[in-house]
Design a protein around this motif. Sequence first.
Motif: not given
Length: 126
Positions: A82, A84, A100-101, A103-106, A108-111
């Motif tokens: 997991k 970040r 980023v969107a 990654f987040n949909n997959r 993974l926590e990315v910002k």
Amino acid sequence: MSAAIHIHEQLRIVEIVFHGAISIHEISQIRMNISKIVYEKKYHKFLSNLLDAELELDVTEITELPNRIEELAIMMGDEKYKKRGAILIKKEDKKIEFLVAYFNNRGLEVKIFYDKEEAKEWLSKE
């Protein structure tokens, strides 16, 4: 493209500082270079510093990137990984926002961040 890897031991963060144009091949090479650190130290927080770099990925390559990271994690024996990730940029970038969107949909926590200290602070929280 060139990249430097910095380890923030206290925060348990791997920072990758990119310079110049970045391709999917170069990202894969960097991930392979840091895989030993990630595996041995169990670091799961990454700061991709793109302040002096430009992402040269097309949409297909962006959608491949999470798969490549997952494959590397499995190869390193970290199947339940997991991660970040913080991406540091100096101005808005639609390609980075899409990445980023995706990654987040997959899962993974990315910002995205515009300030390095804020990125490190966010990464240090669990």
